[in-house]
Enzyme design. Structure first.
Site, PDB file in Angstrom:
ATOM      1  N   ASP A  14      -1.367   4.083  -2.855  1.00  0.00           N
ATOM      2  CA  ASP A  14      -1.106   2.831  -2.123  1.00  0.00           C
ATOM      3  C   ASP A  14      -2.104   2.614  -0.980  1.00  0.00           C
ATOM      4  OD1 ASP A  14       1.256   2.844  -3.713  1.00  0.00           O
ATOM      5  OD2 ASP A  14       2.344   3.930  -2.166  1.00  0.00           O
ATOM      6  N   GLU A 230       5.399  -5.966  -6.708  1.00  0.00           N
ATOM      7  CA  GLU A 230       5.282  -5.219  -5.447  1.00  0.00           C
ATOM      8  C   GLU A 230       3.816  -5.193  -5.029  1.00  0.00           C
ATOM      9  OE1 GLU A 230       6.784  -1.282  -6.367  1.00  0.00           O
ATOM     10  OE2 GLU A 230       5.086  -0.819  -7.647  1.00  0.00           O
TER      11      GLU A 230
END
Ligand code: FUB
Length: 326
Positions: A14, A230
């Site tokens: 991420d 997301e």
């Protein structure tokens, strides 16, 4: 040539990359070994701290600045420190991070530091009115800052409903649930304007509309190759706002463009095809007049979904502002 993992002594995922003071900083999740079995709620992503990394050149060595924030120093957190992001404003640095609170509900916290590498000092409580996961901060050219966030399934966005009684949370919708059916519109990511001190929302978060170019209407819930799942990210290029995100179970990184940080945004296309591993997540950053896509995959762990590694690829824009890998 296939890109190599940038960091090999830890698992990292991420990646939120930023250029601060002419140096490239990376704010990733810190993946760790766990014996929690893979499930569609994401319980196996059981992270407990964040490290900050930096680079002086895109192909140079990566410096690990060590632990910048740990769960045990954040009073409201119970577990699962997921995808963070950072912003610079007012001569300070802000780390935004999602985690489950003591009731198991994902919230978003903020921690403050004097330098980009931290250590970051967390606020006592999560940002009032925050929920779900994957905060992405964006400071516009006029100095106004925004926080984009949200994630469905394990990220709990589908658990929240706005009604005349305010925002309510329905725990029974946790896990791999989302709207579906003919004509049903997909859930929207959220955007909130940040206060000047970066610690609170100025107004309640609002929906960010992503429109299908062929209809001019919101993308539908069953359109899993294009609907928001997301991993929100915002950047600006050529006077346009670019909102990019993961499509989750179809595993693409895609983007949409608009004329305002609040949208609406119109879907434009894919940035990255599926990588090795279930999740895909990214950031886009300008560094020394070139643009880069930071992302992760599971090559280093040989395909273990919750043990990911950060990579980088250069991207280019054509005359119409369309993104492609260099
Ligand atoms: O790292 C945990 C979660 O996996 C992130 O919050 C999602 O974006 C996905 O990458």
């Amino acid at each position: 040539m296939a890109p190599n993992p940038l960091i090999t002594h830890l698992y990292t995922a991420d990646p939120s990359a930023h250029t601060f003071n002419n140096r490239l900083y990376i704010y990733p999740s810190h993946d760790r070994e766990t014996d929690i079995a893979f499930n569609d709620n994401g319980d196996q992503y059981d992270m407990t701290d964040y490290h900050v990394f930096s680079m002086d050149s895109i192909d140079g060595p990566v410096t690990d600045h060590g632990v910048a924030l740990t769960a045990k120093d954040v009073p409201w957190v119970s577990k699962q420190m997921w995808a963070p992001d950072a912003a610079a404003k007012n001569g300070k640095y802000y780390l935004f991070f999602p985690a489950r609170d003591k009731e198991g509900i994902f919230r978003i916290g903020v921690a403050v530091a004097d330098t980009p590498e931290g250590p970051f000092v967390p606020e006592e409580d999560f940002i009032p009115g925050s929920y779900s996961i994957d905060p992405a901060s964006f400071v516009d050219e006029d100095g106004q800052a925004y926080l984009y966030f949200g994630g469905i399934w394990g990220g709990q966005l589908q658990c929240w409903t706005e009604s005349e009684n305010g925002l309510t949370f329905d725990a029974s919708k946790s896990g791999p649930h989302e709207p579906s059916g003919e004509g049903v519109v997909a859930l929207s990511p959220r955007v909130a304007q940040l206060s000047d001190d970066m610690l609170t929302f100025v107004d309640p978060p609002r929906d960010l509309q992503i429109l299908a170019p062929e209809t001019g209407k919101p993308i539908l819930a069953d359109d899993h190759e294009r609907r928001f799942f997301e991993a929100a990210w915002m950047h600006r290029y050529g006077g346009k706002y670019y909102f990019s995100y993961s499509t989750g179970d179809s595993h693409y990184l895609v983007y949409a463009t608009g004329d305002s940080p609040f949208g609406p945004f119109t879907y434009q296309g894919r940035i990255l095809e599926p990588v090795l591993g279930w999740t895909t997540h990214h950031s886009i950053v300008e560094f020394r007049e070139k643009w880069y896509l930071f992302y992760h995959d599971c090559e280093l762990s040989k395909g273990v979904d919750h043990l990911r590694s950060v990579k980088v690829r250069e991207i280019v824009y054509d005359e119409e502002g369309k993104i492609s890998l260099a």
